[in-house]
Design a protein around this motif. Structure first.
Motif, PDB file in Angstrom:
ATOM      1  N   GLU A 104     -81.024 -29.288  40.601  1.00 26.76           N
ATOM      2  CA  GLU A 104     -79.810 -28.700  41.188  1.00 26.76           C
ATOM      3  C   GLU A 104     -79.496 -27.344  40.559  1.00 26.76           C
ATOM      4  O   GLU A 104     -78.977 -26.446  41.217  1.00 26.76           O
ATOM      5  CB  GLU A 104     -78.624 -29.645  41.097  1.00 26.76           C
ATOM      6  CG  GLU A 104     -78.070 -29.881  39.726  1.00 26.76           C
ATOM      7  CD  GLU A 104     -76.674 -30.511  39.796  1.00 26.76           C
ATOM      8  OE1 GLU A 104     -76.546 -31.575  40.420  1.00 26.76           O
ATOM      9  OE2 GLU A 104     -75.740 -29.906  39.240  1.00 26.76           O
ATOM     10  N   LYS A 153     -79.082 -31.986  46.348  1.00 23.61           N
ATOM     11  CA  LYS A 153     -77.681 -31.604  46.173  1.00 23.61           C
ATOM     12  C   LYS A 153     -77.597 -30.437  45.198  1.00 23.61           C
ATOM     13  O   LYS A 153     -78.331 -30.362  44.214  1.00 23.61           O
ATOM     14  CB  LYS A 153     -76.887 -32.784  45.599  1.00 23.61           C
ATOM     15  CG  LYS A 153     -76.639 -33.859  46.632  1.00 23.61           C
ATOM     16  CD  LYS A 153     -75.429 -34.707  46.227  1.00 23.61           C
ATOM     17  CE  LYS A 153     -75.128 -35.821  47.193  1.00 23.61           C
ATOM     18  NZ  LYS A 153     -75.042 -35.431  48.585  1.00 23.61           N
ATOM     19  N   ILE A 154     -76.678 -29.554  45.499  1.00 21.47           N
ATOM     20  CA  ILE A 154     -76.377 -28.482  44.546  1.00 21.47           C
ATOM     21  C   ILE A 154     -74.940 -28.694  44.115  1.00 21.47           C
ATOM     22  O   ILE A 154     -74.090 -28.991  44.940  1.00 21.47           O
ATOM     23  CB  ILE A 154     -76.500 -27.094  45.201  1.00 21.47           C
ATOM     24  CG1 ILE A 154     -77.896 -26.889  45.747  1.00 21.47           C
ATOM     25  CG2 ILE A 154     -76.172 -25.999  44.211  1.00 21.47           C
ATOM     26  CD1 ILE A 154     -78.092 -25.529  46.370  1.00 21.47           C
TER      27      ILE A 154
END
Lengths: 98, 875
Positions: B383, B749-750
């Motif tokens: 991420e 996901k970030i």
């Protein structure tokens, strides 16, 4: 001469080779203004050639070989990159046009 | 029910198997007193009998196993279209047609729509099945009914059923035939906000003529938002409605779009009472169906008609990339210039020779995260790496190196150097005008008919670096990439200043690296200023600019005898900058040379603002001079500096080199967009030919086709009816996707975009983003979504925008600060803001929705946040 010394001189030869080739291309890049640009291009070639010649003269024969190999490698690399771009990476892939 | 044709008022919600979902819904609404146009239904039973008569089953069993499924389906469709229409069915159709005639008392036109009988067939919109045929007459009704039936075997519908594991033999279609309302105004109403899902808002979009123009995205409609409580007006936006689908097609033409008379273009389509009337009926439909509805409607002779009602589909970011394999991060250099998805033709052209690892997902360009991760030598959480790639910040990445990956990375770097060393040396020091010859190359390619759009793109963007004798000035895309060297200069400058003048902040780096002359996009802004000055000095021109709105200005100026000199100056400006446009990476965007309205709007803006934007630049120059003096003072205190001045020389050298590469980056962009403009001209030529031959009906439809589809149209392998559906579907999808900002990553996901500032922990009035240009500013927000519609930014206002590209540059000349929804430090917004010395925060999620015009804002370009301090006087 050990490999440790051959490599830097060879690399230097390549760098000088690249600069000379770039300077040669300068006649095309600045073709639109060659009347005023040619002295600068000529001077550039002179400087780099002079540098190569000085190293060759001052260094021993083995270093001259390394330098010459570097210069030659630069030319071969440049032609090879062009060929790679033109005939491999940039080969005419089929594309639809309208 | 065995009837072949039944009246629409004879079916209800329980008759889906007979009348299809659409037919059943419309019949139900009609029975309950909704103002649905009268009509009848060709039942699914008719379709079944027709297919049985043709004995299609043996052929249908082979679909899926056929070697060339597309051709096989075409064969089935040809059989259906070519077969004789059953006489008994034709007689029934004419009987019901006569009923419509009796009711109306004059000849009618009808709309013919497919109505799927089972949910398995999917929503018609997404299974490639045809939606609606308009202008159908008595003579061609049977042809259109057969066409609806044959659309069951379009490649998209067949592919959908095959993927779903459904058979093809037991699939039938009802057809709804309704009187076509000669609409004066049409629109769509959503009983909940289709973007946010907010049920407290009722959103209506309306335009002149038939609703097809809005639904297909061919016109920008008027936009009304009512609060559900009390139906009070919350928002109203009247657009310029240039085109309409007329209620009756002009004789002897296949054109579907007519120009709207000038006097009508800016007139509101609906009164507030009519907006409320539409909303009331739509809410009734919502109550009837038990959920938020998307209602298509029309108005004729002051009467409201409901044409269709279906559940709203709210498209969220999580839908993008659903089911896709792999992990992808958005390619920032494109999306930070505009957030809309690319049209299909633009996708084909732009990515003609895209390198490995690029993919278009629903119109946005993404890169393969796994591939990038394998190549980069960092040891970081996915991420964090993804965030670094999507933020493209100013500073060198603060990620630890992975020792095992380092040798591979160094080899990669070596290979990169060997490939590019000569080119980097060639472009290390060239005069400002070295790319000017590219304009001649563009002219040659434009005039050479041997170049189609794709070949032109190749010649002007990618093939030049494969031609030994091409000058470097032709290699504008490669120059753009190679000018990234300016980042090295900035980093060196930052480190040197930290060492020698640590008390000077990041704004010192920005100021030292800005202020080059010869930056073409800045020159463009100055050109507009000069035009504004010329207008100010010419009372007749000034009067015209003050009196008329931007879209009427050109006509008004052409009629003004005193304006000829001004127009000549404008022509000169367009000769240099005419290839620019808003959203210029989208080929569909109209270039300034085709329509200078945005330029005239910007000139008008400066005139009305009564400010000289060059004052701003002079102030920046003074600030820069003060900074340099202050810096020299600090350096002189260092050893040997007074005698040798070495540190200052080093700083100046690094700053000059950085400025050189920054300018090169901006200027190469100017030229590669010029090449892009040539590609658009080529496409417009093809479009004109196809429109003239009747292969296309509406302008800009060509951008919703792929290259191979256009080739097939030209070669008569496809006709208008073959492509009409797919154009419509793609336009619909484009409209839906344009309303959302794309996800930064798919498949991973970030985390939050920026660390919370310690001074602003969790304050709901604070919006966080990325610092793109240092400084603090306080002022009034002005949200501009599209500068072609809204150009009146008052001096000192804070520009709030979804993105910016070079066409927005003139707005920066009067803005006090900028807040941008999608961008990076390296984006246009950041670059220009630093050039003009104004604070800028980018990558501020949803800022155009959370901030409103009139908000009093504090912009902190040092830490990358924006705070809503209050509400100013509402506009």
């Amino acid at each position: 001469m050990s490999v440790l010394l051959f490599l830097p001189v060879f690399s230097l030869g390549m760098v000088i080779g690249f600069e000379l080739i770039a300077a040669g291309h300068g006649f095309i890049d600045l073709g639109y203004t060659l009347k005023t640009a040619w002295p600068r291009l000529f001077f550039k070639i002179l400087i780099w050639t002079g540098l190569a010649a000085s190293i060759a003269l001052l260094a021993g024969p083995v270093y001259r070989t390394a330098l010459a190999a570097g210069l030659a490698a630069a030319v071969v690399n440049h032609l090879g990159v062009f060929a790679l771009n033109r005939f491999v990476l940039g080969r005419k892939r089929d594309f639809t046009d309208v | 029910m065995d009837a072949l044709v039944i009246g629409l008022d004879e079916v209800g919600r329980g008759d889906v198997a007979v009348a299809g979902g659409k037919g059943a819904n419309l019949g139900d609404l009609l029975r309950r007193g909704f103002p649905v146009p009268p009509g009848f239904v060709v039942t699914a039973q008719s379709c079944r009998r027709f297919f049985e008569r043709l004995n299609l089953d043996p052929d249908l069993k082979k679909i899926g196993a056929a070697p060339e499924e597309k051709d096989f389906c075409a064969g089935v469709r040809t059989r259906i279209d070519g077969a004789d229409f059953p006489p008994e069915l034709a007689a029934d159709l004419m009987k019901y047609w006569d009923l419509l005639l009796d009711r109306r008392g004059r000849e009618v036109l009808v709309a013919v729509r497919s109505s799927a009988t089972a949910e398995d067939l999917g929503d018609a919109s997404f299974a490639g099945q045809h939606e609606t045929y308009y202008y159908v007459t008595r003579d061609n009704l049977t042809v259109m009914v057969k066409r609806c039936w044959s659309s069951l075997f379009s490649p998209e519908a067949v592919s959908y059923r095959t993927t779903q594991g459904l058979g093809h033999e037991a699939v039938f279609m009802a057809v709804v035939v309704q009187e076509m309302i000669p609409a004066e105004v049409s629109g769509v109403t959503f009983t909940a906000n289709p973007v946010t899902g907010d049920g407290g808002e009722i959103v209506t979009e309306a335009s002149w003529g038939l609703g097809a123009a809005i639904v297909d995205g061919r016109v920008t409609p008027d936009h009304y938002v009512l609060k559900r409580l009390g139906f009070t007006l919350k928002e109203k936006r009247i657009s310029e409605k240039r085109f309409m689908v007329p209620p009756h097609p002009a004789p002897g033409t296949t054109r579907r779009l007519d120009p709207v008379p000038h006097w009508k273009r800016h007139r509101p389509t609906l009164t507030i009472e009519q907006v409320r009337q539409v909303a009331e009926w739509s809410v009734k439909a919502e109550e009837h169906f038990g959920g938020p509805q998307d209602v298509e409607w029309a108005m004729a002779e002051d009467r409201f008609y409901m044409l269709q009602s279906r559940p709203i589909t709210v498209l969220g970011r999580e839908e993008i990339g659903k089911g896709l394999q792999g992990r992808w991060v958005i390619f920032k250099p494109i999306v930070e210039n505009f957030t809309d998805p690319l049209t299909p033709l633009t996708q084909d052209i732009l990515l003609l020779e895209a390198p490995l690892g690029f993919k278009v997902i629903r119109g946005w360009v993404y890169t393969n995260f796994n591939l990038i991760k394998a190549l980069l030598p960092f040891r970081a959480k996915d991420e964090n790496l993804a965030r670094m790639l999507t933020e493209m910040g100013d500073k060198a990445p603060d990620l630890p190196l992975h020792p095992l990956k380092l040798p591979g990375f160094l080899i990669l770097l070596l290979g990169f150097w060997l490939m590019t060393a000569v080119f980097l040396a060639r472009t290390r020091r060239l005069p400002d005008d070295f790319m000017d010859g590219y304009r001649d190359l563009c002219r040659q390619v434009t005039e050479d008919p041997a170049y189609g759009p794709a070949a032109a793109m190749r010649r002007l963007w990618s093939s030049t670096w494969k031609r030994f004798l091409d000058p470097a000035g032709y290699m504008v895309v490669l120059i753009n990439l190679s000018s990234a060297r300016y980042m090295i200069g900035r980093e060196i400058l930052r480190k040197l200043l930290k060492l020698w003048a640590p008390d000077l902040g990041d704004e010192a780096v920005a100021l030292l690296c800005a202020g080059s002359s010869g930056v073409l996009s800045a020159e463009m802004g100055r050109g507009i200023c000069r035009l504004a000055q010329a207008a100010r000095n010419n009372p007749a021109v000034r009067a015209v600019l003050e009196k008329y709105k931007p879209d009427h200005l050109l006509a008004a100026l052409n009629n003004e005898p005193e304006a000829q000199e001004f127009l000549a100056q404008l022509a000169g400006f367009l000769a240099v900058n005419g290839h620019r446009a808003l959203k210029e990476l989208e080929l569909k965007s109209v270039r300034w040379e085709e329509d200078p309205t945005p330029v005239l709007g910007m000139i008008r803006n400066y005139l009305l603002a009564e400010v000289d934007p060059e004052d701003h630049e002079r102030e920046i120059a003074r600030t820069r001079a003060r900074l340099e003096e202050s810096l020299r003072e600090r350096l002189r205190k260092r050893p040997l500096e007074k005698a040798l001045g070495l540190r200052w020389r080093v700083l100046k050298y690094v700053a000059d080199r950085t400025k050189y590469f920054t300018k090169m980056r901006e200027n190469s962009r100017f030229y590669h967009i010029m090449g892009y403009g040539v590609v658009r001209r080529k496409i417009l030529k093809v479009e004109a030919d196809l429109l003239q031959r009747g292969k296309l009906k509406c302008k800009d439809d060509i951008f919703f086709l792929r290259l191979d589809e256009i080739a097939q149209l030209k070669a008569d392998e496809l006709g208008w009816l073959d492509v009409e559906d797919r154009i419509r579907e793609r336009r619909l999808e484009h409209i839906r996707l344009s309303k959302i900002t794309p996800p930064r990553a798919i498949g991973l996901k970030i985390g939050p975009q920026a660390e919370a500032s310690p001074a602003q922990p969790d304050d709901p009035r604070v919006l966080r983003g990325q610092a793109a240009s240092p400084g603090r500013y306080e002022g009034t927000a002005h949200v501009i979504l599209d500068p072609s519609l809204d150009l009146e930014l008052k001096p000192g206002e804070i520009l709030v925008a979804p993105y910016t590209d070079p066409a927005w540059t003139p707005l920066f000349l009067t803005a006090g600060a900028a807040v941008v929804e999608v961008g990076s430090y390296l984006s246009h917004a950041g670059t220009v803001a630093r050039e003009f010395g104004m604070p800028c925060v980018v990558d501020v999620a949803d800022c155009t929705k959370r901030l409103h015009t009139g908000h009093h804002l504090i912009v902190n370009g040092d830490e990358g946040w924006v705070r809503i301090a209050g509400e100013d006087q509402a506009r």
